[in-house]
Design a protein around this motif. Structure first.
Motif, PDB file in Angstrom:
ATOM      1  N   SER A   3     -32.715  41.086  -1.017  1.00 57.85           N
ATOM      2  CA  SER A   3     -33.766  40.567  -1.901  1.00 57.85           C
ATOM      3  C   SER A   3     -34.919  40.036  -1.089  1.00 57.85           C
ATOM      4  CB  SER A   3     -33.208  39.450  -2.790  1.00 57.85           C
ATOM      5  OG  SER A   3     -32.788  38.354  -1.998  1.00 57.85           O
ATOM      6  N   ALA A   4     -36.054  39.786  -1.802  1.00 59.34           N
ATOM      7  CA  ALA A   4     -37.244  39.196  -1.196  1.00 59.34           C
ATOM      8  C   ALA A   4     -37.797  38.169  -2.159  1.00 59.34           C
ATOM      9  CB  ALA A   4     -38.286  40.271  -0.901  1.00 59.34           C
ATOM     10  N   PHE A   5     -38.433  37.142  -1.621  1.00 60.10           N
ATOM     11  CA  PHE A   5     -39.063  36.140  -2.474  1.00 60.10           C
ATOM     12  C   PHE A   5     -40.389  35.734  -1.859  1.00 60.10           C
ATOM     13  CE2 PHE A   5     -36.687  33.749   0.623  1.00 60.10           C
ATOM     14  CZ  PHE A   5     -37.505  32.691   0.939  1.00 60.10           C
ATOM     15  N   ALA A   6     -41.299  35.253  -2.714  1.00 61.63           N
ATOM     16  CA  ALA A   6     -42.617  34.819  -2.249  1.00 61.63           C
ATOM     17  C   ALA A   6     -43.205  33.857  -3.261  1.00 61.63           C
ATOM     18  CB  ALA A   6     -43.562  36.012  -2.066  1.00 61.63           C
ATOM     19  N   GLY A   7     -43.877  32.837  -2.775  1.00 60.28           N
ATOM     20  CA  GLY A   7     -44.686  31.995  -3.644  1.00 60.28           C
ATOM     21  C   GLY A   7     -45.966  32.734  -3.986  1.00 60.28           C
ATOM     22  N   THR A   8     -46.441  32.573  -5.197  1.00 57.07           N
ATOM     23  CA  THR A   8     -47.645  33.278  -5.634  1.00 57.07           C
ATOM     24  C   THR A   8     -48.822  32.309  -5.687  1.00 57.07           C
ATOM     25  OG1 THR A   8     -46.985  32.913  -7.929  1.00 57.07           O
ATOM     26  CG2 THR A   8     -46.417  35.029  -6.938  1.00 57.07           C
ATOM     27  N   ASP A   9     -49.951  32.767  -5.192  1.00 52.54           N
ATOM     28  CA  ASP A   9     -51.151  31.940  -5.139  1.00 52.54           C
ATOM     29  C   ASP A   9     -52.316  32.756  -5.693  1.00 52.54           C
ATOM     30  OD1 ASP A   9     -52.825  29.876  -4.611  1.00 52.54           O
ATOM     31  OD2 ASP A   9     -52.870  30.127  -2.437  1.00 52.54           O
ATOM     32  N   ARG A 424     -35.888  45.567  -8.729  1.00 55.82           N
ATOM     33  CA  ARG A 424     -36.139  44.692  -9.887  1.00 55.82           C
ATOM     34  C   ARG A 424     -37.098  43.592  -9.448  1.00 55.82           C
ATOM     35  NH1 ARG A 424     -31.459  43.576 -13.875  1.00 55.82           N
ATOM     36  NH2 ARG A 424     -32.306  45.606 -14.492  1.00 55.82           N
ATOM     37  N   VAL A 425     -38.204  43.442 -10.179  1.00 53.93           N
ATOM     38  CA  VAL A 425     -39.227  42.439  -9.867  1.00 53.93           C
ATOM     39  C   VAL A 425     -39.254  41.427 -11.004  1.00 53.93           C
ATOM     40  CG1 VAL A 425     -41.646  42.052  -9.261  1.00 53.93           C
ATOM     41  CG2 VAL A 425     -40.561  44.247  -8.723  1.00 53.93           C
ATOM     42  N   ARG A 426     -39.289  40.164 -10.657  1.00 51.11           N
ATOM     43  CA  ARG A 426     -39.385  39.139 -11.701  1.00 51.11           C
ATOM     44  C   ARG A 426     -40.175  37.953 -11.173  1.00 51.11           C
ATOM     45  NH1 ARG A 426     -35.082  35.055 -11.397  1.00 51.11           N
ATOM     46  NH2 ARG A 426     -35.511  34.662 -13.584  1.00 51.11           N
ATOM     47  N   LEU A 427     -40.782  37.223 -12.115  1.00 51.48           N
ATOM     48  CA  LEU A 427     -41.502  36.000 -11.787  1.00 51.48           C
ATOM     49  C   LEU A 427     -40.703  34.837 -12.360  1.00 51.48           C
ATOM     50  CD1 LEU A 427     -44.237  35.068 -10.494  1.00 51.48           C
ATOM     51  CD2 LEU A 427     -45.101  34.863 -12.817  1.00 51.48           C
ATOM     52  N   THR A 428     -40.306  33.900 -11.505  1.00 50.99           N
ATOM     53  CA  THR A 428     -39.472  32.794 -11.949  1.00 50.99           C
ATOM     54  C   THR A 428     -40.305  31.758 -12.685  1.00 50.99           C
ATOM     55  OG1 THR A 428     -39.765  31.466  -9.948  1.00 50.99           O
ATOM     56  CG2 THR A 428     -38.050  33.162  -9.908  1.00 50.99           C
ATOM     57  N   SER A 429     -39.621  30.794 -13.287  1.00 51.47           N
ATOM     58  CA  SER A 429     -40.309  29.735 -14.029  1.00 51.47           C
ATOM     59  C   SER A 429     -41.173  28.869 -13.128  1.00 51.47           C
ATOM     60  CB  SER A 429     -39.281  28.859 -14.762  1.00 51.47           C
ATOM     61  OG  SER A 429     -38.387  28.272 -13.826  1.00 51.47           O
ATOM     62  N   VAL A 435     -37.826  39.956  -5.662  1.00 55.90           N
ATOM     63  CA  VAL A 435     -37.574  41.395  -5.687  1.00 55.90           C
ATOM     64  C   VAL A 435     -36.126  41.627  -5.243  1.00 55.90           C
ATOM     65  CG1 VAL A 435     -38.282  43.669  -4.869  1.00 55.90           C
ATOM     66  CG2 VAL A 435     -39.991  41.858  -5.117  1.00 55.90           C
ATOM     67  N   PHE A 436     -35.363  42.364  -6.051  1.00 59.87           N
ATOM     68  CA  PHE A 436     -33.971  42.651  -5.743  1.00 59.87           C
ATOM     69  C   PHE A 436     -33.772  44.161  -5.646  1.00 59.87           C
ATOM     70  CE2 PHE A 436     -34.073  38.824  -8.366  1.00 59.87           C
ATOM     71  CZ  PHE A 436     -33.433  37.911  -7.538  1.00 59.87           C
ATOM     72  N   THR A 437     -32.892  44.591  -4.737  1.00 59.79           N
ATOM     73  CA  THR A 437     -32.462  45.983  -4.687  1.00 59.79           C
ATOM     74  C   THR A 437     -31.270  46.131  -5.623  1.00 59.79           C
ATOM     75  OG1 THR A 437     -33.135  46.101  -2.365  1.00 59.79           O
ATOM     76  CG2 THR A 437     -31.740  47.873  -3.202  1.00 59.79           C
ATOM     77  N   MET A 438     -31.393  47.039  -6.586  1.00 56.75           N
ATOM     78  CA  MET A 438     -30.386  47.195  -7.634  1.00 56.75           C
ATOM     79  C   MET A 438     -29.781  48.602  -7.601  1.00 56.75           C
ATOM     80  SD  MET A 438     -30.660  44.249  -9.301  1.00 56.75           S
ATOM     81  CE  MET A 438     -29.793  44.640 -10.829  1.00 56.75           C
ATOM     82  N   ARG A 439     -28.555  48.710  -8.131  1.00 57.18           N
ATOM     83  CA  ARG A 439     -27.966  50.030  -8.390  1.00 57.18           C
ATOM     84  C   ARG A 439     -27.086  49.948  -9.621  1.00 57.18           C
ATOM     85  NH1 ARG A 439     -22.853  49.127  -6.523  1.00 57.18           N
ATOM     86  NH2 ARG A 439     -22.568  48.388  -4.390  1.00 57.18           N
ATOM     87  N   ARG A 440     -26.807  51.141 -10.181  1.00 54.62           N
ATOM     88  CA  ARG A 440     -25.945  51.202 -11.343  1.00 54.62           C
ATOM     89  C   ARG A 440     -24.500  50.874 -10.944  1.00 54.62           C
ATOM     90  NH1 ARG A 440     -28.621  54.082 -15.486  1.00 54.62           N
ATOM     91  NH2 ARG A 440     -30.576  55.022 -14.774  1.00 54.62           N
TER      92      ARG A 440
END
Length: 522
Positions: A3-9, A424-429, A435-440
């Protein structure tokens, strides 16, 4: 888990960001909605002509000629139009700063136009022009609201229609701003001229001095004409006291000082205060031949009334314009695709009262208004960040596909991954991008297959490259997101509806390489 994470500005608001990630319809046409002012108005204003848009000396007018010419060189999609989400966020941010910030911006525009005209518009410059246009529209609309509080008098044209910046190409928006500013100035000036024409100087009672009274009003009339044609608003002249021996004042002295006093009265000056000034000036003229020593006292009294009443009128006008600006931000409908915005009914009641009374809210009432604006701005900014991140993911690899899970959560899969893996990309509260690497889900056989672990490692390595590119792409959307990547197991789950196993071609709309932003857009 890989996974990856980042603060957004949020660095700058790009003009064409909508809640759904798509720009407005480029086929929109413009109807200015500005009424024809010819043949209307009071007698004192008949000398006003119709100035060339590019010849106006006010900030909006000066901006039109140069900015419209530069639109052809803009990198941003100037001919598409301002999107609803971008426009709502810009106006709400302005409402937090108030009309004083807008006045400071207007005063700065004219000085910057020469510099802007010497260079081709870059991405930052184009976004700044959109911000200025949206804020200028909000300021003009606030003035139109305040002007509409008072009923029109005989011969007064109605105020122009409010400017709607969303969906209008930038060059046409600046032209409409100039047309509306011109129409608004003429209405303001004509109403002030009509008020001036009601001065209680009775020619019938004093026909001998009719010409003197006309000359007393003439300077005021000329100042309103200059304002209507794009000049500065009337304001008191700066005077320096003269330390001289007292001398007898003449009617010409009274005329000179009185004319300067009337010419500098603000447009919003109240009629009650103006009547008091008129009485003082009339008494000063009469005292020239009867009580010469009383002339100065009447003139000083007129000046004192003008100063106090001008301050009162300006404060009330500023309070009303601030209230109108903030009401416009809080009462605007949520952009399409944005979840319900925070309730602001209590703040709206406070601002409606300020609009009626001309008294700015203070204490708890002001805190209520500011909290409502902060909450709305935060909600719109979050929606903007989601839209900007989604637009950035659309620019990822050739043949990619994606489907939306919910407002803050969407999936992306390169076609080369065959639909078994995706990101999978998501913005937290808290505003953090993940960003997560996903598979079935795997079958028992696949779980035991050594090749599965090798594919997982391969997809994680490729995911790291996509995430690095995402940081660059989001900056082109006005958002800084510096991702930190951590390697681990691939997360298992079900893809978003619409995430197909076959690829599609990516969007043709591409932004240029992101600029190196230094300052935030306040």
């Amino acid at each position: 888990m890989s996974s990856a994470f980042a603060g957004t500005d949020l660095l700058t608001v790009m003009p064409d960001v909508s809640a759904y990630g798509y720009p407005p319809d480029p086929g929109l046409t413009l109807d200015s909605g500005v009424p024809d002012m010819a043949g209307t108005g009071v007698p004192d204003m008949t000398g006003i002509g119709t100035p060339d848009l590019t010849a106006l000396s006010d900030p909006v007018g000066e901006a039109v000629g140069q900015l419209a010419d530069q639109v052809q060189d803009m990198i941003v999609p100037a001919l598409i139009g301002l999107a609803d989400l971008s426009g709502a966020l810009l106006v709400t941010r302005l409402a937090l700063r108030g009309t004083q910030a807008l006045a400071a911006f207007n005063n700065k525009v004219a000085a910057e136009q020469e510099a802007l005209s010497r260079r081709q518009m870059a991405l930052e410059t184009g976004s700044e022009c959109w911000r200025r246009a949206a804020e200028a529209a909000a300021g003009i609309n606030a003035r139109i609201t305040v002007l509409g509080l008072e009923p029109a008098g005989p011969g007064d044209p109605p105020p122009p229609a409010p400017v709607q910046p969303v969906g209008v190409p930038l060059d046409l928006l600046w032209k409409r701003l100039a047309e509306t500013e011109r129409a608004l100035r003429r209405v303001e000036a004509q109403r002030a001229a009509r008020a001036t024409a009601r001065l209680p100087f009775d020619h019938a009672r004093d026909p001998e001095h009719a010409d003197w009274y006309d000359r007393l009003r003439e300077r005021r009339r000329q100042s309103l004409i200059r304002y209507a044609e794009g000049g500065l608003a009337p304001e008191p002249e700066a005077t320096t006291p003269e330390h001289t021996e007292p001398t007898a004042l003449t009617e010409d002295d009274v005329l000179r000082e009185g004319a300067a006093l009337l010419a500098g009265l603000p447009l919003a000056f109240t009629s009650a205060g103006r009547d008091l000034i008129d009485d003082c000036l009339a008494e000063a003229r009469r005292a020239v031949g009867r009580r010469p020593t009383a002339v100065r006292r009447y003139l000083d009294e007129a000046a004192l009334i003008a100063h106090k009443e001008s301050e009162r009128a300006l404060l009330a006008d500023r309070a009303r314009q601030d209230a109108a600006l903030r009401l416009g931000a809080l009462q605007a409908a949520a952009p399409e695709g944005v979840d319900t915005l925070p309730d602001a009914s209590e703040a709206v009641e406070v601002l409606q009262r300020a609009l009626r009374t001309g008294v700015a809210p203070s204490g708890a009432a002001e805190r209520t208004v500011r909290q409502a604006l902060v909450s709305r701005s935060a909600a719109l900014q979050r929606a903007y960040l989601v839209a900007a991140l989604r637009r950035a993911t659309e620019q990822w690899g050739e043949g990619s596909v994606q489907g939306r899970m919910d407002a803050d959560h969407w999936d992306f899969a390169p076609a080369a991954w065959g639909g078994e893996y995706w990101l999978r990309v998501r913005l937290t509260s808290t505003g953090q991008a993940r960003v997560f690497t996903m598979r079935r889900p795997l079958t028992p056989e696949e779980e035991r297959d050594p090749a599965t672990a090798a594919r997982d490692a391969e997809r994680c390595a490729e995911s790291s490259g996509y995430v690095d590119e995402l940081g660059r792409l989001t900056e082109a959307e006005g958002v800084r997101a510096e991702f930190a990547w951590s390697t681990g197991q691939v997360r298992t789950g079900e893809p978003a509806p619409g995430l197909a196993r076959s690829g599609r071609k990516p969007s043709a709309r591409r932004r240029p390489a992101p600029p190196k932003y230094r300052d935030k857009d306040h």
